[in-house]
Design a protein around this motif. Structure first.
Motif, PDB file in Angstrom:
ATOM      1  N   GLY A  64       0.819  -1.210   0.000  1.00  0.00           N
ATOM      2  CA  GLY A  64       0.000   0.000   0.000  1.00  0.00           C
ATOM      3  C   GLY A  64       0.850   1.256   0.000  1.00  0.00           C
ATOM      4  N   VAL A  65       1.912   1.267   0.810  1.00  0.00           N
ATOM      5  CA  VAL A  65       2.832   2.404   0.828  1.00  0.00           C
ATOM      6  C   VAL A  65       3.458   2.574  -0.552  1.00  0.00           C
ATOM      7  CG1 VAL A  65       5.026   3.249   1.771  1.00  0.00           C
ATOM      8  CG2 VAL A  65       3.306   2.272   3.309  1.00  0.00           C
ATOM      9  N   LEU A  66       3.919   1.478  -1.123  1.00  0.00           N
ATOM     10  CA  LEU A  66       4.554   1.539  -2.444  1.00  0.00           C
ATOM     11  C   LEU A  66       3.567   2.022  -3.495  1.00  0.00           C
ATOM     12  CD1 LEU A  66       7.309   0.171  -3.990  1.00  0.00           C
ATOM     13  CD2 LEU A  66       5.310  -0.767  -5.121  1.00  0.00           C
ATOM     14  N   ALA A  67       2.348   1.528  -3.458  1.00  0.00           N
ATOM     15  CA  ALA A  67       1.334   1.948  -4.437  1.00  0.00           C
ATOM     16  C   ALA A  67       1.080   3.448  -4.330  1.00  0.00           C
ATOM     17  CB  ALA A  67       0.040   1.165  -4.230  1.00  0.00           C
ATOM     18  N   ASN A  68       1.037   3.981  -3.117  1.00  0.00           N
ATOM     19  CA  ASN A  68       0.838   5.423  -2.945  1.00  0.00           C
ATOM     20  C   ASN A  68       2.029   6.221  -3.471  1.00  0.00           C
ATOM     21  OD1 ASN A  68      -1.725   5.278  -1.825  1.00  0.00           O
ATOM     22  ND2 ASN A  68      -0.935   5.026   0.235  1.00  0.00           N
ATOM     23  N   LEU A  69       3.240   5.758  -3.188  1.00  0.00           N
ATOM     24  CA  LEU A  69       4.432   6.435  -3.700  1.00  0.00           C
ATOM     25  C   LEU A  69       4.454   6.418  -5.232  1.00  0.00           C
ATOM     26  CD1 LEU A  69       7.132   5.094  -1.204  1.00  0.00           C
ATOM     27  CD2 LEU A  69       6.263   7.438  -1.349  1.00  0.00           C
ATOM     28  N   ALA A  70       4.108   5.275  -5.816  1.00  0.00           N
ATOM     29  CA  ALA A  70       4.083   5.156  -7.280  1.00  0.00           C
ATOM     30  C   ALA A  70       3.022   6.071  -7.875  1.00  0.00           C
ATOM     31  CB  ALA A  70       3.839   3.714  -7.695  1.00  0.00           C
ATOM     32  N   ARG A  71       1.857   6.115  -7.267  1.00  0.00           N
ATOM     33  CA  ARG A  71       0.784   6.989  -7.763  1.00  0.00           C
ATOM     34  C   ARG A  71       1.235   8.448  -7.737  1.00  0.00           C
ATOM     35  NH1 ARG A  71      -3.535   5.786  -4.576  1.00  0.00           N
ATOM     36  NH2 ARG A  71      -2.761   7.212  -3.007  1.00  0.00           N
ATOM     37  N   ASN A  72       1.867   8.853  -6.637  1.00  0.00           N
ATOM     38  CA  ASN A  72       2.343  10.235  -6.541  1.00  0.00           C
ATOM     39  C   ASN A  72       3.383  10.537  -7.614  1.00  0.00           C
ATOM     40  OD1 ASN A  72       0.662  10.678  -4.374  1.00  0.00           O
ATOM     41  ND2 ASN A  72       2.240  10.300  -2.850  1.00  0.00           N
ATOM     42  N   ARG A  73       4.263   9.582  -7.895  1.00  0.00           N
ATOM     43  CA  ARG A  73       5.284   9.785  -8.933  1.00  0.00           C
ATOM     44  C   ARG A  73       4.630   9.912 -10.307  1.00  0.00           C
ATOM     45  NH1 ARG A  73      10.266   9.819 -10.503  1.00  0.00           N
ATOM     46  NH2 ARG A  73      10.915   8.807 -12.414  1.00  0.00           N
ATOM     47  N   ILE A  74       3.675   9.036 -10.601  1.00  0.00           N
ATOM     48  CA  ILE A  74       2.992   9.074 -11.895  1.00  0.00           C
ATOM     49  C   ILE A  74       2.265  10.404 -12.070  1.00  0.00           C
ATOM     50  CG2 ILE A  74       1.082   8.070 -13.208  1.00  0.00           C
ATOM     51  CD1 ILE A  74       1.993   5.329 -11.988  1.00  0.00           C
ATOM     52  N   ARG A  75       1.594  10.856 -11.039  1.00  0.00           N
ATOM     53  CA  ARG A  75       0.881  12.135 -11.136  1.00  0.00           C
ATOM     54  C   ARG A  75       1.850  13.291 -11.365  1.00  0.00           C
ATOM     55  NH1 ARG A  75      -3.541  11.353  -6.291  1.00  0.00           N
ATOM     56  NH2 ARG A  75      -5.022  10.187  -7.534  1.00  0.00           N
ATOM     57  N   LYS A  76       2.946  13.298 -10.623  1.00  0.00           N
ATOM     58  CA  LYS A  76       3.942  14.362 -10.771  1.00  0.00           C
ATOM     59  C   LYS A  76       4.515  14.375 -12.194  1.00  0.00           C
ATOM     60  CE  LYS A  76       8.372  15.934  -9.088  1.00  0.00           C
ATOM     61  NZ  LYS A  76       9.665  15.437  -8.771  1.00  0.00           N
ATOM     62  N   LEU A  77       4.895  13.195 -12.692  1.00  0.00           N
ATOM     63  CA  LEU A  77       5.443  13.122 -14.044  1.00  0.00           C
ATOM     64  C   LEU A  77       4.413  13.534 -15.089  1.00  0.00           C
ATOM     65  CD1 LEU A  77       7.564   9.855 -13.829  1.00  0.00           C
ATOM     66  CD2 LEU A  77       8.381  12.221 -13.877  1.00  0.00           C
ATOM     67  N   GLY A  78       3.156  13.180 -14.845  1.00  0.00           N
ATOM     68  CA  GLY A  78       2.094  13.567 -15.769  1.00  0.00           C
ATOM     69  C   GLY A  78       1.928  15.077 -15.834  1.00  0.00           C
ATOM     70  N   ARG A  79       1.966  15.722 -14.670  1.00  0.00           N
ATOM     71  CA  ARG A  79       1.864  17.188 -14.650  1.00  0.00           C
ATOM     72  C   ARG A  79       3.053  17.814 -15.376  1.00  0.00           C
ATOM     73  NH1 ARG A  79       0.133  16.065  -9.344  1.00  0.00           N
ATOM     74  NH2 ARG A  79       2.243  16.462  -8.554  1.00  0.00           N
ATOM     75  N   GLU A  80       4.254  17.295 -15.125  1.00  0.00           N
ATOM     76  CA  GLU A  80       5.442  17.820 -15.788  1.00  0.00           C
ATOM     77  C   GLU A  80       5.357  17.619 -17.303  1.00  0.00           C
ATOM     78  OE1 GLU A  80       8.734  15.813 -13.965  1.00  0.00           O
ATOM     79  OE2 GLU A  80       8.555  16.951 -12.099  1.00  0.00           O
ATOM     80  N   ARG A  81       4.934  16.429 -17.714  1.00  0.00           N
ATOM     81  CA  ARG A  81       4.853  16.123 -19.148  1.00  0.00           C
ATOM     82  C   ARG A  81       3.829  17.003 -19.847  1.00  0.00           C
ATOM     83  NH1 ARG A  81       3.571  13.436 -23.451  1.00  0.00           N
ATOM     84  NH2 ARG A  81       4.725  11.728 -24.326  1.00  0.00           N
TER      85      ARG A  81
END
Length: 193
Positions: A64-81
């Motif tokens: 669950g911790v890993l899934a939350n960290l991954a989701r946050n990374r994907i969202r951040k990269l999406g905003r940057e992209r």
């Protein structure tokens, strides 16, 4: 007492680091950051070790911790992209249809990357890690109904993305196989939940 805590965490780390790194890779599609995300998740597990050790399923907590960290990374990269695309500084990625000559495993990985985060996480946890609907719901912090619907929609979307390409029964072993950095897989598409 600190030694037994250290020993217990060390045993947990040794038993689950590789699994968490594979989960991070399958959720993000980025081999380069999978170990970092797994390490960050394990750091959080260490910080809250008493709570984790007391949990019904410590590995579910870590996932669950890993899934939350991954989701946050994907969202951040999406905003940057999206920002870079808006400025005209990036060319859009090639479409899946252009990659028809890539081996089946890479096709599945690419299709998996194109799923929105929650669908991707549900499909990976249910079909790659063989978690039950209840375990998946607990890991992602959602209801069992959400897991059922997201998994169903994710599998339907994967089927549509893969079209008539045959997917062998051994695909799970290939999904879980270590990924070489030499494969040069692109980062996530930035699609959110």
């Amino acid at each position: 007492m600190a030694t037994s805590r250290d020993d217990a965490f060390h045993s947990f780390f040794e038993a689950h680091h590789a699994e968490l790194a594979r989960l991070a890779y399958l959720i993000t599609g980025e081999a380069e950051v999978a170990d970092d995300l797994a390490a960050d998740a394990l750091l959080e597990v260490w910080r809250h070790w008493e709570r984790v050790a007391a949990a019904e399923s410590p590995i579910a907590y870590a996932r669950g911790v890993l899934a939350n960290l991954a989701r946050n990374r994907i969202r951040k990269l999406g905003r940057e992209r999206r920002g870079l695309l808006g400025l005209g500084l990036l060319r859009p990625e090639r479409t899946f249809a252009q990659d028809v000559d890539v081996p089946v495993v890479l096709d599945v990985r690419e299709a998996l990357r194109r799923l929105p985060y929650r669908r991707r996480a549900c499909v990976v946890l249910r079909h790659v890690f063989d978690l039950s609907e209840q375990e998946t719901a607990r890991t992602l912090g959602v209801s069992v109904g959400t897991v059922k619907s997201q998994t169903s929609r994710g599998m339907a979307q994967l089927t549509a993305l893969l079209g008539d390409k045959p997917v062998p029964a051994t695909i799970r072993r290939r999904w879980l196989a270590p990924v070489s950095r030499a494969q040069g897989l692109p980062g996530p598409s930035g699609e959110g939940t």
